[in-house]
Motif scaffolding. Structure first.
Motif, short mmCIF file in Angstrom:
data_model
loop_
_atom_site.label_atom_id
_atom_site.label_comp_id
_atom_site.label_asym_id
_atom_site.label_seq_id
_atom_site.Cartn_x
_atom_site.Cartn_y
_atom_site.Cartn_z
N ASN A 103 -58.61 82.88 78.96
CA ASN A 103 -58.43 82.41 80.34
C ASN A 103 -57.01 81.95 80.67
O ASN A 103 -56.80 80.85 81.18
CB ASN A 103 -59.42 81.27 80.63
N PRO A 104 -56.00 82.79 80.39
CA PRO A 104 -54.64 82.43 80.78
C PRO A 104 -54.41 82.73 82.25
O PRO A 104 -55.23 83.40 82.90
CB PRO A 104 -53.79 83.36 79.92
N LYS A 105 -53.32 82.27 82.81
CA LYS A 105 -52.87 82.73 84.11
C LYS A 105 -52.47 84.20 83.95
O LYS A 105 -51.75 84.55 82.99
CB LYS A 105 -51.67 81.93 84.60
N VAL A 106 -52.92 85.05 84.83
CA VAL A 106 -52.64 86.48 84.72
C VAL A 106 -51.74 86.92 85.86
O VAL A 106 -52.07 86.73 87.04
CB VAL A 106 -53.93 87.32 84.72
N ALA A 183 -50.27 88.91 91.83
CA ALA A 183 -49.89 90.31 91.74
C ALA A 183 -48.53 90.50 92.40
O ALA A 183 -48.26 89.93 93.46
CB ALA A 183 -50.92 91.20 92.42
N VAL A 184 -47.68 91.31 91.78
CA VAL A 184 -46.34 91.60 92.30
C VAL A 184 -46.21 93.11 92.53
O VAL A 184 -46.53 93.90 91.64
CB VAL A 184 -45.24 91.15 91.31
N ILE A 185 -45.75 93.48 93.73
CA ILE A 185 -45.39 94.87 94.00
C ILE A 185 -43.89 94.88 94.27
O ILE A 185 -43.43 94.31 95.25
CB ILE A 185 -46.16 95.45 95.20
N THR A 186 -43.13 95.53 93.40
CA THR A 186 -41.67 95.47 93.51
C THR A 186 -41.15 96.27 94.69
O THR A 186 -40.35 95.78 95.48
CB THR A 186 -41.01 95.98 92.22
N MET A 187 -41.56 97.54 94.79
CA MET A 187 -41.09 98.39 95.88
C MET A 187 -41.93 99.66 95.93
O MET A 187 -42.67 99.97 94.99
CB MET A 187 -39.62 98.77 95.70
N ILE A 188 -41.81 100.37 97.03
CA ILE A 188 -42.47 101.67 97.18
C ILE A 188 -41.36 102.73 97.22
O ILE A 188 -40.56 102.76 98.15
CB ILE A 188 -43.32 101.75 98.46
N MET A 213 -58.65 91.06 92.05
CA MET A 213 -58.31 89.66 92.30
C MET A 213 -59.42 88.95 93.06
O MET A 213 -60.20 89.57 93.79
CB MET A 213 -57.01 89.57 93.11
N GLN A 214 -59.48 87.65 92.89
CA GLN A 214 -60.38 86.80 93.66
C GLN A 214 -59.55 85.66 94.23
O GLN A 214 -59.18 84.74 93.51
CB GLN A 214 -61.52 86.27 92.79
N GLU A 215 -59.23 85.77 95.52
CA GLU A 215 -58.42 84.76 96.20
C GLU A 215 -57.10 84.53 95.47
O GLU A 215 -56.71 83.39 95.19
CB GLU A 215 -59.20 83.45 96.36
N GLY A 216 -56.42 85.62 95.16
CA GLY A 216 -55.16 85.53 94.43
C GLY A 216 -53.96 85.50 95.36
O GLY A 216 -54.08 85.42 96.59
N THR A 217 -52.78 85.55 94.76
CA THR A 217 -51.51 85.54 95.49
C THR A 217 -50.82 86.88 95.32
O THR A 217 -50.66 87.36 94.19
CB THR A 217 -50.59 84.43 94.98
N LEU A 218 -50.39 87.48 96.42
CA LEU A 218 -49.65 88.73 96.38
C LEU A 218 -48.19 88.46 96.71
O LEU A 218 -47.87 87.86 97.74
CB LEU A 218 -50.23 89.74 97.38
N VAL A 219 -47.29 88.91 95.84
CA VAL A 219 -45.84 88.82 96.04
C VAL A 219 -45.34 90.24 96.28
O VAL A 219 -45.56 91.13 95.45
CB VAL A 219 -45.15 88.21 94.81
N TYR A 220 -44.69 90.47 97.43
CA TYR A 220 -44.29 91.83 97.76
C TYR A 220 -43.06 91.84 98.66
O TYR A 220 -42.65 90.80 99.20
CB TYR A 220 -45.43 92.58 98.45
N PHE A 239 -59.22 89.91 99.34
CA PHE A 239 -58.90 89.66 97.94
C PHE A 239 -57.91 88.51 97.75
O PHE A 239 -57.72 88.05 96.63
CB PHE A 239 -58.29 90.93 97.31
N LEU A 240 -57.27 88.08 98.86
CA LEU A 240 -56.11 87.20 98.73
C LEU A 240 -56.31 85.85 99.40
O LEU A 240 -57.01 85.74 100.41
CB LEU A 240 -54.89 87.88 99.36
N SER A 241 -55.66 84.84 98.84
CA SER A 241 -55.60 83.53 99.49
C SER A 241 -54.20 83.25 100.00
O SER A 241 -54.00 82.39 100.85
CB SER A 241 -56.04 82.43 98.53
N LYS A 242 -53.20 83.98 99.44
CA LYS A 242 -51.82 83.71 99.80
C LYS A 242 -50.98 84.97 99.67
O LYS A 242 -51.24 85.81 98.80
CB LYS A 242 -51.24 82.61 98.90
N LYS A 243 -49.96 85.10 100.55
CA LYS A 243 -49.01 86.21 100.48
C LYS A 243 -47.60 85.64 100.52
O LYS A 243 -47.29 84.81 101.36
CB LYS A 243 -49.24 87.17 101.65
N ARG A 244 -46.75 86.10 99.59
CA ARG A 244 -45.37 85.63 99.50
C ARG A 244 -44.45 86.84 99.58
O ARG A 244 -44.70 87.87 98.94
CB ARG A 244 -45.12 84.90 98.17
#
Length: 464
Positions: A103-106, A183-188, A213-220, A239-244
């Motif tokens: 159960n680490p942070k993923v 989750a991180v998406i660098t670029m398209i 994901m379950q209420e995760g954070t997306l960084v994009y 799927f998300l609770s936060k977007k950065r």
């Protein structure tokens, strides 16, 4: 090294134990008999060869248990057998079980370019506060990701998983195994456009990272319209609770104020802390975007900016990515020949042309692969990033580079522009003859083009 009982593994994979009591201890996992160590679980995967064929070799190397999906009567009786329907699915289920147990942070990282560098940056920042494990090399597919999970120490508090793909549905599969918190998406970009057909389809495929994901954070990237329009859809938000967001301008949450390119470093400040300078120990201003994504992950996990900057100042980049190496006859090599897309090739070219070097600048570009019907146009487009006045020698390698060679011929002399195809020996011989002390050489291509062979031959010491 983590340890499990045979019975525990069987329960995790809906398998049944044979030729053992179930209390036998297993330490470590391998699907490659060349790398098996004593006490390992052997996973016989079915690909070009059926891994079950290598069971005797696995036993001889010290494996004490094995998954098995062939008829039970064909299984050896001198090793614990865990009968499963599909060895790959069992392997993935076992990884998911172990991940949930520890159960680490993923943190999952994907993107057309920059995902390996971003993964390395994220791991460096996160390790300031958490015991951290990360993907090694490019073990980022349906086999490499579960292996990465199963290799993590039981004391791991955060795991950074790179997620690669070549087609639709593959990131989704990895996301369901890993269940990222962030989750991180660098670029398209254009990578794998041969299989997906368009950048729009690539964006859809990369966004599959949120589906586990379950209420995760997306960084994009907040300045990528293909992501912005999709992230706002209700089916994404569930799927998300936060977007950065990160980017190059105030359109994004985190962006650079000042960027300074050095020969082997990149310095930048951000809108969040303009009084502090972050120093990356790698070249290329495009790496600032990767660093911004990593900084947002750090913020999510409670790591202060000064501490994050300190971690980035000495982070270790995965081998063969922007790697400075001593070269032939006293030259210096900048090896970036592990992976390439047209956009990443243009970015590193612009950086390389603008830096100051001791003597001559030499660029060696190999084919960019997996571009499908768009290959000619995309190779031709690399011309826009090349300034012949800033290069002393440009060497192109491969069939796909023919169109770029034709584009450049009117602007360059026969001596300053060379094109090689087929066997690499003539290319290597030319470079060894051409290179002088203090020349600086950039080498960039797709991995399958094989330019790492050229890097290896040019890294073997002084001119004889």
């Amino acid at each position: 090294m983590p340890k499990w009982t045979v019975e525990e593994i069987a329960k995790a994979t809906s398998g049944t134990v044979h030729h053992a009591k179930g209390q036998e201890t297993v330490g470590g996992v391998s699907f490659d008999t060349r790398k098996i160590k004593g006490g390992n679980l052997f996973v016989p995967l079915i690909a070009e060869r059926n891994g079950h064929e290598f069971i005797q070799s696995a036993i001889e190397k010290g494996a004490v248990a094995a998954f098995w999906s062939e008829p039970l009567e064909e299984a050896p009786k001198n090793i614990a057998i865990i009968q499963v329907k599909d060895t790959l699915i069992a392997f993935q289920a076992f990884a998911n079980y172990y991940l949930n147990k520890i159960n680490p942070k993923v943190i999952g990282v994907t993107g057309s370019n920059g995902k390996t560098t971003t993964k390395d940056m994220v791991a460096a920042i996160v390790s300031a506060k958490y015991k951290t494990h990360k993907t090694v090399g490019n073990f980022n597919n349906e086999i490499g990701l579960p292996l990465t999970i199963l290799e993590m120490d039981e004391a791991t508090e955060a795991i950074v998983l790179e997620m690669g793909m070549s087609g639709k549905g593959e990131i989704q599969e990895l996301s369901h195994i890993a269940q990222p918190d962030i989750a991180v998406i660098t670029m398209i970009g254009e990578s794998h456009i041969e299989f997906l057909g368009s950048r729009e389809a690539i964006a859809e495929a990369k966004l599959e990272i949120i589906e586990g994901m379950q209420e995760g954070t997306l960084v994009y990237s907040g300045e990528e319209p293909l992501l912005k329009e999709r992230v706002e859809k209700p089916e994404t938000n569930r799927f998300l609770s936060k977007k950065r967001t990160f980017g190059r301008s105030a359109e994004s949450e985190l962006y650079p104020i000042k960027v300074e390119a050095k020969l082997k470093e990149t310095h930048f400040t951000t809108n969040r802390t303009p009084e502090l300078t972050c120093i990356l120990p790698i070249p290329g201003i495009y790496n600032v975007q990767n660093a911004l994504a990593a900084l947002l992950v750090g913020e999510e996990l409670g790591i202060e900016v000064p501490e994050a900057y300190e971690q980035l100042s000495h982070f270790e980049l995965t081998k063969n990515r922007l790697e400075w190496k001593p070269g032939w006859n006293g030259s210096t090599l900048l090896n970036d020949a592990y992976n390439a897309s047209p956009s990443s090739m243009k970015a590193v070219l612009r950086y390389f042309q603008d830096i100051t070097v001791p003597k001559r600048k030499v660029v060696v570009l190999g084919d960019v692969l997996e571009l499908g019907d768009q290959s000619k146009d995309m190779h031709r487009s690399i011309r826009e990033a090349i300034d012949p006045e800033k290069l002393d020698q440009l060497v192109l390698y491969g069939e796909e580079m023919t169109v770029l060679y034709d584009e450049l011929k009117p602007a360059m002399t026969e001596k300053s522009l060379r094109h090689f195809k087929g066997e690499k020996e003539p290319l290597i011989a030319f470079l060894k003859d051409f290179l002088q002390p203090k020349d600086t050489v950039l080498l960039k291509s797709s991995f399958s083009t094989g330019l790492l062979e050229v890097v290896s031959k040019l890294s073997q010491g002084e001119k004889e």
